[in-house]
Design an enzyme around this catalytic site. Structure first.
Site, PDB file in Angstrom:
ATOM      1  N   MET A 120       0.836  -1.195   0.000  1.00 37.67           N
ATOM      2  CA  MET A 120       0.000   0.000   0.000  1.00 37.67           C
ATOM      3  C   MET A 120       0.877   1.254   0.000  1.00 37.67           C
ATOM      4  O   MET A 120       1.304   1.727  -1.039  1.00 37.67           O
ATOM      5  CB  MET A 120      -0.971  -0.046   1.182  1.00 37.67           C
ATOM      6  N   CYS A 121       1.161   1.796   1.177  1.00 45.71           N
ATOM      7  CA  CYS A 121       1.838   3.092   1.240  1.00 45.71           C
ATOM      8  C   CYS A 121       3.291   3.040   0.770  1.00 45.71           C
ATOM      9  O   CYS A 121       3.772   3.985   0.141  1.00 45.71           O
ATOM     10  CB  CYS A 121       1.732   3.654   2.650  1.00 45.71           C
TER      11      CYS A 121
END
Length: 197
Positions: A120-121
């Site tokens: 994700m990030c």
């Protein structure tokens, strides 16, 4: 994978917040992750590289909701012109933040990325950094995530280590993946950076 790396001028520490590295919500290998990120931060500071801590602002009720215990950064932040905290509203650390300006002001051309969550990030921030023309180093043992739960009719549980490996592989051939955080070498930023507001 590369083990003979040219130095980088910045370290981006993605979302190493209490909710993700301590307690029941910690990533499976949180102890290893914290050990590696601690080492990277210490060596970046000694070298005069830019250290940027990204801090995710989760929605109301989330483990990383702003100003809750889980939102707090795990690593202490040193005050000074080469270290900053950048709060972010999205997975991508560049979206809606001053991250690109801080890197530009410091003359950064190359950076290492560590932290959570891999798919994700970490991946979103690395992908934008590559698109903006930065040289990106991703140490394999310094990013982590959670297991993906089993989904009936789709898949069994997918272990976090597999998810992390797929996330870095999906970044393509431009990212420099190195097996160990200890392979990353830092150098001082070329310009005097401006601290984040």
């Amino acid at each position: 994978m590369s083990t003979h790396l040219q130095p980088v001028e910045a370290l981006i520490v993605v979302d190493v917040q209490s909710a993700f590295v301590s307690g029941s919500g910690a990533v499976p290998d949180a102890v290893r992750l914290v050990d590696r990120t601690t080492d990277l931060i210490a060596r970046a500071r000694r070298s005069g590289a830019l250290v940027i801590h990204l801090q995710n602002d989760g929605p109301a009720g989330a483990d990383d909701e702003p100003h809750t215990p889980g939102w707090a950064l795990h690593h202490a932040v040193e005050s000074g012109p080469t270290e900053a905290v950048v709060r972010k509203p999205e997975d991508d650390g560049f979206q809606g933040t001053v991250l690109e300006r801080l890197l530009t002001d410091a003359g950064v051309k190359s950076l290492a990325i560590c932290g959570v969550m891999s798919e994700m990030c970490v991946q979103a921030t690395a992908r934008t950094a590559l698109a903006l023309g930065y040289r990106v180093v991703l140490p394999h043992d310094a990013h982590a995530t959670q297991d993906i739960p089993a989904a009936p009719g789709i898949s069994e549980r997918i272990p976090a280590a597999v998810v992390s490996r797929v996330a870095e592989w999906a970044l393509g051939s431009d990212v420099e993946i190195t097996p160990h955080a200890s392979d990353v070498v830092f150098q001082a930023v070329p310009a005097s950076p401006v601290s984040a507001p």
